[in-house]
Design a protein around this motif. Structure first.
Motif, PDB file in Angstrom:
ATOM      1  N   LEU A   1       0.749  -1.727  -0.093  1.00 60.69           N
ATOM      2  CA  LEU A   1      -0.021  -0.207  -0.169  1.00 60.69           C
ATOM      3  C   LEU A   1       0.849   0.781  -0.485  1.00 60.69           C
ATOM      4  O   LEU A   1       1.633   1.558   0.690  1.00 60.69           O
ATOM      5  CB  LEU A   1      -0.985  -0.187   1.281  1.00 60.69           C
ATOM      6  N   LYS A   2       0.402   2.185  -0.995  1.00 61.15           N
ATOM      7  CA  LYS A   2       1.151   3.320  -0.771  1.00 61.15           C
ATOM      8  C   LYS A   2       0.743   4.913  -0.533  1.00 61.15           C
ATOM      9  O   LYS A   2      -0.868   4.885  -0.244  1.00 61.15           O
ATOM     10  CB  LYS A   2       1.617   3.248  -1.837  1.00 61.15           C
ATOM     11  N   CYS A   3       1.960   5.455   0.533  1.00 60.56           N
ATOM     12  CA  CYS A   3       0.866   7.025   1.335  1.00 60.56           C
ATOM     13  C   CYS A   3       1.241   7.925   0.604  1.00 60.56           C
ATOM     14  O   CYS A   3       3.194   7.928   0.418  1.00 60.56           O
ATOM     15  CB  CYS A   3       0.941   6.858   2.110  1.00 60.56           C
ATOM     16  N   TYR A   4       1.471   9.100  -0.270  1.00 57.43           N
ATOM     17  CA  TYR A   4       1.701  10.682   0.200  1.00 57.43           C
ATOM     18  C   TYR A   4       0.881  11.454   0.389  1.00 57.43           C
ATOM     19  O   TYR A   4      -0.105  11.552   0.758  1.00 57.43           O
ATOM     20  CB  TYR A   4       1.606  10.876  -1.698  1.00 57.43           C
ATOM     21  N   PRO A   5       2.101  12.055   1.703  1.00 54.71           N
ATOM     22  CA  PRO A   5       1.298  12.814   2.470  1.00 54.71           C
ATOM     23  C   PRO A   5       1.336  14.116   2.303  1.00 54.71           C
ATOM     24  O   PRO A   5       2.094  14.418   1.497  1.00 54.71           O
ATOM     25  CB  PRO A   5       2.457  12.828   3.684  1.00 54.71           C
ATOM     26  N   ILE A   6       0.580  15.132   2.700  1.00 57.17           N
ATOM     27  CA  ILE A   6       0.390  16.381   2.417  1.00 57.17           C
ATOM     28  C   ILE A   6       2.030  17.199   2.528  1.00 57.17           C
ATOM     29  O   ILE A   6       2.405  16.709   2.752  1.00 57.17           O
ATOM     30  CB  ILE A   6      -0.795  16.812   3.615  1.00 57.17           C
ATOM     31  N   PRO A   7       2.356  17.588   1.209  1.00 54.03           N
ATOM     32  CA  PRO A   7       3.353  18.508   0.931  1.00 54.03           C
ATOM     33  C   PRO A   7       3.545  19.132   2.440  1.00 54.03           C
ATOM     34  O   PRO A   7       3.514  19.878   2.905  1.00 54.03           O
ATOM     35  CB  PRO A   7       3.027  19.495   0.024  1.00 54.03           C
ATOM     36  N   ARG A   8       5.437  18.914   2.920  1.00 51.93           N
ATOM     37  CA  ARG A   8       5.431  19.412   3.593  1.00 51.93           C
ATOM     38  C   ARG A   8       5.063  19.256   5.289  1.00 51.93           C
ATOM     39  O   ARG A   8       5.276  19.288   6.451  1.00 51.93           O
ATOM     40  CB  ARG A   8       5.132  21.474   3.719  1.00 51.93           C
ATOM     41  N   HIS A   9       4.702  18.431   4.639  1.00 51.11           N
ATOM     42  CA  HIS A   9       4.516  17.493   6.169  1.00 51.11           C
ATOM     43  C   HIS A   9       5.561  16.278   6.906  1.00 51.11           C
ATOM     44  O   HIS A   9       5.993  15.977   6.086  1.00 51.11           O
ATOM     45  CB  HIS A   9       2.804  16.671   6.304  1.00 51.11           C
ATOM     46  N   ASP A  10       6.219  16.106   8.289  1.00 51.62           N
ATOM     47  CA  ASP A  10       7.083  15.331   8.470  1.00 51.62           C
ATOM     48  C   ASP A  10       6.644  14.103   9.422  1.00 51.62           C
ATOM     49  O   ASP A  10       7.264  13.658   9.097  1.00 51.62           O
ATOM     50  CB  ASP A  10       7.792  16.600   9.469  1.00 51.62           C
ATOM     51  N   THR A  11       5.186  14.182   9.282  1.00 48.98           N
ATOM     52  CA  THR A  11       5.270  12.930   9.900  1.00 48.98           C
ATOM     53  C   THR A  11       4.243  11.951   8.921  1.00 48.98           C
ATOM     54  O   THR A  11       2.924  13.018   8.975  1.00 48.98           O
ATOM     55  CB  THR A  11       4.802  13.209  11.513  1.00 48.98           C
TER      56      THR A  11
ATOM     57  N   GLN B   1       7.873   2.178   5.494  1.00 47.90           N
ATOM     58  CA  GLN B   1       9.014   2.728   4.651  1.00 47.90           C
ATOM     59  C   GLN B   1       9.139   3.698   4.897  1.00 47.90           C
ATOM     60  O   GLN B   1       7.742   4.075   4.469  1.00 47.90           O
ATOM     61  CB  GLN B   1      10.350   2.026   4.517  1.00 47.90           C
ATOM     62  N   GLN B   2       9.260   5.443   5.155  1.00 46.18           N
ATOM     63  CA  GLN B   2       9.242   6.289   4.233  1.00 46.18           C
ATOM     64  C   GLN B   2      10.861   6.732   3.153  1.00 46.18           C
ATOM     65  O   GLN B   2      11.998   6.209   3.893  1.00 46.18           O
ATOM     66  CB  GLN B   2       9.586   7.208   5.206  1.00 46.18           C
ATOM     67  N   PHE B   3      10.318   7.081   1.951  1.00 46.42           N
ATOM     68  CA  PHE B   3      11.251   7.179   0.890  1.00 46.42           C
ATOM     69  C   PHE B   3      11.984   9.006   1.164  1.00 46.42           C
ATOM     70  O   PHE B   3      11.229   9.650   1.834  1.00 46.42           O
ATOM     71  CB  PHE B   3      10.316   6.613  -0.065  1.00 46.42           C
ATOM     72  N   SER B   4      12.450   9.180   0.362  1.00 41.64           N
ATOM     73  CA  SER B   4      13.596  10.180   0.097  1.00 41.64           C
ATOM     74  C   SER B   4      12.470  11.307  -0.184  1.00 41.64           C
ATOM     75  O   SER B   4      12.890  12.607   0.210  1.00 41.64           O
ATOM     76  CB  SER B   4      14.676  10.431  -0.346  1.00 41.64           C
ATOM     77  N   ASP B   5      10.930  10.972  -0.693  1.00 39.65           N
ATOM     78  CA  ASP B   5      10.148  11.942  -1.564  1.00 39.65           C
ATOM     79  C   ASP B   5       9.052  11.586   0.018  1.00 39.65           C
ATOM     80  O   ASP B   5       8.071  12.533  -0.647  1.00 39.65           O
ATOM     81  CB  ASP B   5       9.723  11.619  -2.828  1.00 39.65           C
ATOM     82  N   TYR B   6       9.295  11.785   0.661  1.00 45.27           N
ATOM     83  CA  TYR B   6       8.614  11.154   1.749  1.00 45.27           C
ATOM     84  C   TYR B   6       7.025  10.362   2.012  1.00 45.27           C
ATOM     85  O   TYR B   6       6.463  10.603   2.617  1.00 45.27           O
ATOM     86  CB  TYR B   6       7.992  12.859   2.449  1.00 45.27           C
ATOM     87  N   HIS B   7       6.927  10.082   0.914  1.00 39.86           N
ATOM     88  CA  HIS B   7       6.170   9.106   0.060  1.00 39.86           C
ATOM     89  C   HIS B   7       6.139   7.952   0.357  1.00 39.86           C
ATOM     90  O   HIS B   7       7.500   7.588   1.723  1.00 39.86           O
ATOM     91  CB  HIS B   7       5.887   8.348  -1.151  1.00 39.86           C
ATOM     92  N   SER B   8       5.130   6.557   1.282  1.00 39.62           N
ATOM     93  CA  SER B   8       5.645   5.592   2.087  1.00 39.62           C
ATOM     94  C   SER B   8       4.780   4.219   1.872  1.00 39.62           C
ATOM     95  O   SER B   8       4.417   4.926   1.377  1.00 39.62           O
ATOM     96  CB  SER B   8       4.701   5.849   3.677  1.00 39.62           C
ATOM     97  N   GLU B   9       5.077   3.462   2.047  1.00 38.17           N
ATOM     98  CA  GLU B   9       5.066   2.440   2.026  1.00 38.17           C
ATOM     99  C   GLU B   9       4.477   0.752   2.560  1.00 38.17           C
ATOM    100  O   GLU B   9       6.114   1.057   3.647  1.00 38.17           O
ATOM    101  CB  GLU B   9       5.364   1.497   1.090  1.00 38.17           C
ATOM    102  N   LEU B  10       3.287   0.371   2.834  1.00 38.25           N
ATOM    103  CA  LEU B  10       3.171  -0.076   4.206  1.00 38.25           C
ATOM    104  C   LEU B  10       3.301  -2.054   2.886  1.00 38.25           C
ATOM    105  O   LEU B  10       2.667  -2.168   1.939  1.00 38.25           O
ATOM    106  CB  LEU B  10       1.871  -0.625   4.882  1.00 38.25           C
ATOM    107  N   ASN B  11       3.621  -2.262   3.428  1.00 35.27           N
ATOM    108  CA  ASN B  11       4.622  -4.401   3.129  1.00 35.27           C
ATOM    109  C   ASN B  11       3.779  -4.835   3.505  1.00 35.27           C
ATOM    110  O   ASN B  11       4.073  -4.874   4.490  1.00 35.27           O
ATOM    111  CB  ASN B  11       5.773  -4.099   2.681  1.00 35.27           C
ATOM    112  N   MET B  12       3.335  -6.036   3.433  1.00 32.06           N
ATOM    113  CA  MET B  12       1.874  -7.026   3.662  1.00 32.06           C
ATOM    114  C   MET B  12       2.223  -7.915   3.558  1.00 32.06           C
ATOM    115  O   MET B  12       2.092  -8.323   2.078  1.00 32.06           O
ATOM    116  CB  MET B  12       0.648  -6.746   3.838  1.00 32.06           C
ATOM    117  N   SER B  13       2.739  -9.647   3.772  1.00 30.76           N
ATOM    118  CA  SER B  13       3.287 -10.550   3.518  1.00 30.76           C
ATOM    119  C   SER B  13       1.855 -11.517   4.101  1.00 30.76           C
ATOM    120  O   SER B  13       2.062 -11.602   5.308  1.00 30.76           O
ATOM    121  CB  SER B  13       4.853 -11.116   2.992  1.00 30.76           C
TER     122      SER B  13
END
Lengths: 111, 109
Positions: free
Chosen positions: A21-31, A67-79
């Protein structure tokens, strides 16, 4: 105003499969935060990242990782998906510990 | 163990009524309390309360926090059918939100 973006919106997987699953936070949000909401239940905190580092961990199964990547997007990996993983998965973001804004969620169905 | 308790669990009213939703909490490292509205989608932010006794207001909605008695209320005046939703109370424990089970509000015309 830009909101939190999540993809996909719906996902159907079979038992023992893997999902991302992918997530792109609101720009300039740090968490960034991940929550799981089962039917008729309140959202349960899974994990959070502050400035790309894991900041807190809740009731996240060992089969899940994020994990959260350098562009601040995050991915949730479920196995090794289980039937009980079927739920709505929300991502939220905030700035400097203020209010969290939620994305539209990903509805995961495991069959 | 941290917990957030909301009451009532469910509320059915007619349009124009005023409702009060309750939230009590026991949370270590309390920072603030938040109210969200959830329809058939993501929770929508309503209020964040950090200080006791200061009412926050947005249109027909208002909320206040009592840090001594560890509770908050959310008031909705002149309810409308569009107010029908689950209202979630949550508290910050350090960095994460702990949610209550919500109050389901149904407003009928």
């Amino acid at each position: 105003a830009a909101g939190v973006i999540q993809s996909p919106r719906h996902l159907i997987k079979e038992k023992r499969e893997t999902a991302t699953l992918k997530c792109y936070p609101i720009p300039r949000h740090d968490t960034v935060y991940w929550y799981q909401q089962g039917p008729g239940q309140d959202p349960q905190f899974l994990i959070s990242f502050y400035e790309k580092m894991q900041s807190d961990k809740g009731s996240i199964p060992d089969r899940f990782s994020a994990q959260q990547f350098s562009d601040y997007h995050s991915e949730l990996n479920m196995s090794s998906l289980e039937l009980g993983d079927s739920a709505l998965y929300f991502c939220a973001s905030s700035s400097q510990g203020n209010e969290q804004y939620f994305g539209p969620g990903t509805r995961l169905t495991v069959t | 163990e941290d917990k957030v308790v909301q009451s009532p669990l469910s509320l059915v009213v007619h349009e124009g009524d005023t409702v009060t939703l309750n939230c009590s909490y026991e949370v270590t490292n309390f920072r603030s309390l938040l109210w969200y509205k959830q329809e058939k989608k993501a929770p929508t932010f309503l209020f964040m309360l950090t200080s006791s006794g200061i009412e926050k207001k947005s249109g027909r909605l208002s909320s206040i926090l009592d840090k001594k008695e560890l509770f908050s209320i959310l008031n909705i005046t002149a309810t409308q059918t569009g107010d029908s939703a689950v209202y979630l109370c949550a508290t910050y424990n350090t960095d994460k939100l702990i949610f209550g089970t919500g109050t389901r509000l149904q407003v009928f015309p």
